[in-house]
Design an enzyme around this catalytic site. Structure first.
Site, PDB file in Angstrom:
ATOM      1  N   ASN A  10       0.876  -1.175   0.000  1.00 12.70           N
ATOM      2  CA  ASN A  10       0.000   0.000   0.000  1.00 12.70           C
ATOM      3  C   ASN A  10       0.914   1.227   0.000  1.00 12.70           C
ATOM      4  O   ASN A  10       1.508   1.549   1.027  1.00 12.70           O
ATOM      5  CB  ASN A  10      -0.886  -0.037   1.256  1.00 12.70           C
ATOM      6  CG  ASN A  10      -1.691   1.240   1.416  1.00 12.70           C
ATOM      7  OD1 ASN A  10      -1.784   2.054   0.497  1.00 12.70           O
ATOM      8  ND2 ASN A  10      -2.284   1.426   2.590  1.00 12.70           N
ATOM      9  N   TRP A  11       1.019   1.850  -1.161  1.00 14.64           N
ATOM     10  CA  TRP A  11       1.957   2.982  -1.275  1.00 14.64           C
ATOM     11  C   TRP A  11       1.402   4.265  -0.664  1.00 14.64           C
ATOM     12  O   TRP A  11       2.096   5.262  -0.584  1.00 14.64           O
ATOM     13  CB  TRP A  11       2.310   3.216  -2.756  1.00 14.64           C
ATOM     14  CG  TRP A  11       3.277   2.197  -3.301  1.00 14.64           C
ATOM     15  CD1 TRP A  11       3.765   1.093  -2.658  1.00 14.64           C
ATOM     16  CD2 TRP A  11       3.889   2.204  -4.599  1.00 14.64           C
ATOM     17  NE1 TRP A  11       4.628   0.409  -3.484  1.00 14.64           N
ATOM     18  CE2 TRP A  11       4.723   1.068  -4.686  1.00 14.64           C
ATOM     19  CE3 TRP A  11       3.800   3.048  -5.707  1.00 14.64           C
ATOM     20  CZ2 TRP A  11       5.478   0.772  -5.824  1.00 14.64           C
ATOM     21  CZ3 TRP A  11       4.543   2.744  -6.843  1.00 14.64           C
ATOM     22  CH2 TRP A  11       5.374   1.621  -6.890  1.00 14.64           C
ATOM     23  N   LYS A  12       0.137   4.272  -0.295  1.00 14.75           N
ATOM     24  CA  LYS A  12      -0.486   5.465   0.305  1.00 14.75           C
ATOM     25  C   LYS A  12      -0.243   6.684  -0.602  1.00 14.75           C
ATOM     26  O   LYS A  12      -0.216   6.536  -1.819  1.00 14.75           O
ATOM     27  CB  LYS A  12       0.027   5.679   1.725  1.00 14.75           C
ATOM     28  CG  LYS A  12      -0.037   4.406   2.569  1.00 14.75           C
ATOM     29  CD  LYS A  12       0.164   4.669   4.006  1.00 14.75           C
ATOM     30  CE  LYS A  12       0.191   3.349   4.763  1.00 14.75           C
ATOM     31  NZ  LYS A  12       0.115   3.494   6.195  1.00 14.75           N
ATOM     32  N   HIS A  93      -9.566   1.363   5.019  1.00 14.45           N
ATOM     33  CA  HIS A  93      -8.276   1.545   5.706  1.00 14.45           C
ATOM     34  C   HIS A  93      -8.455   2.547   6.845  1.00 14.45           C
ATOM     35  O   HIS A  93      -9.207   3.514   6.720  1.00 14.45           O
ATOM     36  CB  HIS A  93      -7.222   2.043   4.705  1.00 14.45           C
ATOM     37  CG  HIS A  93      -5.836   1.978   5.265  1.00 14.45           C
ATOM     38  ND1 HIS A  93      -5.354   2.916   6.148  1.00 14.45           N
ATOM     39  CD2 HIS A  93      -4.827   1.084   5.088  1.00 14.45           C
ATOM     40  CE1 HIS A  93      -4.109   2.599   6.486  1.00 14.45           C
ATOM     41  NE2 HIS A  93      -3.769   1.487   5.850  1.00 14.45           N
ATOM     42  N   GLU A  95      -6.702   4.893   7.856  1.00 14.75           N
ATOM     43  CA  GLU A  95      -6.397   6.291   7.511  1.00 14.75           C
ATOM     44  C   GLU A  95      -7.566   6.940   6.775  1.00 14.75           C
ATOM     45  O   GLU A  95      -7.798   8.154   6.912  1.00 14.75           O
ATOM     46  CB  GLU A  95      -5.095   6.351   6.696  1.00 14.75           C
ATOM     47  CG  GLU A  95      -3.892   6.109   7.601  1.00 14.75           C
ATOM     48  CD  GLU A  95      -2.656   5.564   6.903  1.00 14.75           C
ATOM     49  OE1 GLU A  95      -2.599   5.574   5.667  1.00 14.75           O
ATOM     50  OE2 GLU A  95      -1.750   5.116   7.636  1.00 14.75           O
ATOM     51  N   GLU A 165      -5.471  -4.846  10.711  1.00 17.99           N
ATOM     52  CA  GLU A 165      -4.411  -3.862  10.927  1.00 17.99           C
ATOM     53  C   GLU A 165      -4.698  -3.068  12.206  1.00 17.99           C
ATOM     54  O   GLU A 165      -5.456  -2.087  12.168  1.00 17.99           O
ATOM     55  CB  GLU A 165      -4.366  -2.869   9.768  1.00 17.99           C
ATOM     56  CG  GLU A 165      -4.132  -3.493   8.413  1.00 17.99           C
ATOM     57  CD  GLU A 165      -3.553  -2.480   7.436  1.00 17.99           C
ATOM     58  OE1 GLU A 165      -2.456  -2.727   6.961  1.00 17.99           O
ATOM     59  OE2 GLU A 165      -4.190  -1.443   7.191  1.00 17.99           O
ATOM     60  N   GLY A 171       2.655   2.001  10.940  1.00 22.82           N
ATOM     61  CA  GLY A 171       3.714   3.013  10.806  1.00 22.82           C
ATOM     62  C   GLY A 171       4.431   3.348  12.102  1.00 22.82           C
ATOM     63  O   GLY A 171       5.150   4.343  12.176  1.00 22.82           O
ATOM     64  N   SER A 211       3.390  -2.379  10.482  1.00 19.41           N
ATOM     65  CA  SER A 211       4.832  -2.464  10.740  1.00 19.41           C
ATOM     66  C   SER A 211       5.450  -3.817  10.362  1.00 19.41           C
ATOM     67  O   SER A 211       6.343  -4.314  11.049  1.00 19.41           O
ATOM     68  CB  SER A 211       5.133  -2.120  12.205  1.00 19.41           C
ATOM     69  OG  SER A 211       4.776  -0.776  12.475  1.00 19.41           O
ATOM     70  N   GLY A 232       2.792  -1.205   4.351  1.00 14.33           N
ATOM     71  CA  GLY A 232       2.844   0.215   3.999  1.00 14.33           C
ATOM     72  C   GLY A 232       4.275   0.641   3.718  1.00 14.33           C
ATOM     73  O   GLY A 232       4.813   0.441   2.633  1.00 14.33           O
ATOM     74  N   GLY A 233       4.913   1.217   4.739  1.00 19.46           N
ATOM     75  CA  GLY A 233       6.250   1.814   4.574  1.00 19.46           C
ATOM     76  C   GLY A 233       7.256   0.904   3.882  1.00 19.46           C
ATOM     77  O   GLY A 233       8.006   1.345   3.000  1.00 19.46           O
TER      78      GLY A 233
HETATM   79  C1  PEP Z   1      -0.822   0.160   6.267  1.00 22.61           C
HETATM   80  O1  PEP Z   1      -1.076   1.331   6.474  1.00 22.61           O
HETATM   81  O2  PEP Z   1      -1.603  -0.526   5.564  1.00 22.61           O
HETATM   82  C2  PEP Z   1       0.375  -0.396   6.865  1.00 22.61           C
HETATM   83  C3  PEP Z   1       0.375  -1.656   7.141  1.00 22.61           C
HETATM   84  O3  PEP Z   1       1.402   0.475   7.105  1.00 22.61           O
HETATM   85  P1  PEP Z   1       2.858   0.118   7.710  1.00 22.61           P
HETATM   86  O4  PEP Z   1       3.317  -1.171   7.101  1.00 22.61           O
HETATM   87  O5  PEP Z   1       3.721   1.268   7.336  1.00 22.61           O
HETATM   88  O6  PEP Z   1       2.678  -0.022   9.196  1.00 22.61           O
END
Ligand code: PEP
Length: 254
Positions: A10-12, A93, A95, A165, A171, A211, A232-233
């Protein structure tokens, strides 16, 4: 239908056309890791470009409007995302729920619209930290699922993926214990079996997200009922993302 581990990036709100080289590198590596299903959800602006470059990976959207078309400035419908090359969409999600006040009911209408447009759905759920401290995390998450899912879905084992999640893990570098992940995924599995029946409910993949990194991927992905990861990251470079995919495929090129 595929029971391969599903690793989704997920590149956001990250990525300009300069990121296409990462997408190409992810796609090339995915051609060697055939035991794993790899997918990326770039921002809308890159869906078509990534789709054109990708031979192996699926491309998805990070959201969609519940409608098909009309006077909704700045919004993108599921039909439009599919037309650009998306095969799936991430919905609900945390966010989106936080930044845009998305309710479970709104998320449900988006799920219906996306499935109707032929997109597969990755539906996100997860508790805020205070719910876990109060011991109400499981009730919170199952309630999110109950209200965010349509009454009926045809072939949910093919069309639906759940991503658990915990909000406090996204994050932050923090993750639940493996036992906590196992307990939540078992509850989600029981919910899915009750809703969709033994066979289809057993086929819906449940991803863990929050994470996930190359260093912790192998142990998280070995937990029962964890069918992959939403990342994500660590999905923003091919190197870290594909090391997670490698961990999902038992650490070997296939
Ligand atoms: C996400 O927002 O879907 C996610 C899992 O982010 P991260 O891996 O950065 O915690």
């Amino acid at each position: 239908m595929s029971l391969r581990p599903y690793i989704v990036g997920n590149w956001k709100m990250n990525g300009t056309r300069a990121m296409l080289s990462e997408a190409r590198a992810i796609d090339r590596a995915a051609q060697r890791y055939m035991k794993v299903e790899v997918a990326v959800a770039p921002p809308y602006t890159l869906i078509h470009a990534v789709h054109r470059e990708a031979e192996q990976i699926a491309v998805g959207a990070q959201d969609c409007h519940p409608g098909v078309e009309g006077a909704h400035t700045g919004d993108i419908s599921a039909v439009m995302a599919a037309d650009a090359g998306a095969k799936f969409v991430i919905l609900g999600h945390s966010e989106r729920r936080q930044d845009h006040g998305e309710s479970n009911e709104l998320v449900r209408t988006k799920v219906e619209s996306a499935l109707g447009a032929g997109l597969n759905v990755i539906l996100c759920c997860g508790e805020p930290e205070e719910k876990r401290e109060e011991g109400k995390h499981e009730k919170f998450v199952l309630n999110q699922l109950r209200l965010s899912l349509p009454e009926e879905i045809e072939e949910p084992g093919d069309r639906l993926t759940i991503a658990y999640e915990p909000i406090w893990a996204i994050g932050t570098g923090r993750t639940p214990t493996l036992n906590d992940i196992a307990a939540m995924h078992a509850s989600i599995r029981a919910f899915l079996v009750e809703k969709f029946g033994e066979e289809q409910g057993g086929l819906v993949r449940i991803l863990y997200g929050g994470s996930v990194k190359p260093e912790n991927a192998r142990e998280i992905l070995s937990v029962e009922n964890v069918g992959g990861a939403l990342v994500g990251g660590a999905s923003l470079t091919a190197d870290s993302f594909m090391n997670i995919a490698l961990a999902a495929g038992d650490g070997e090129d296939q």
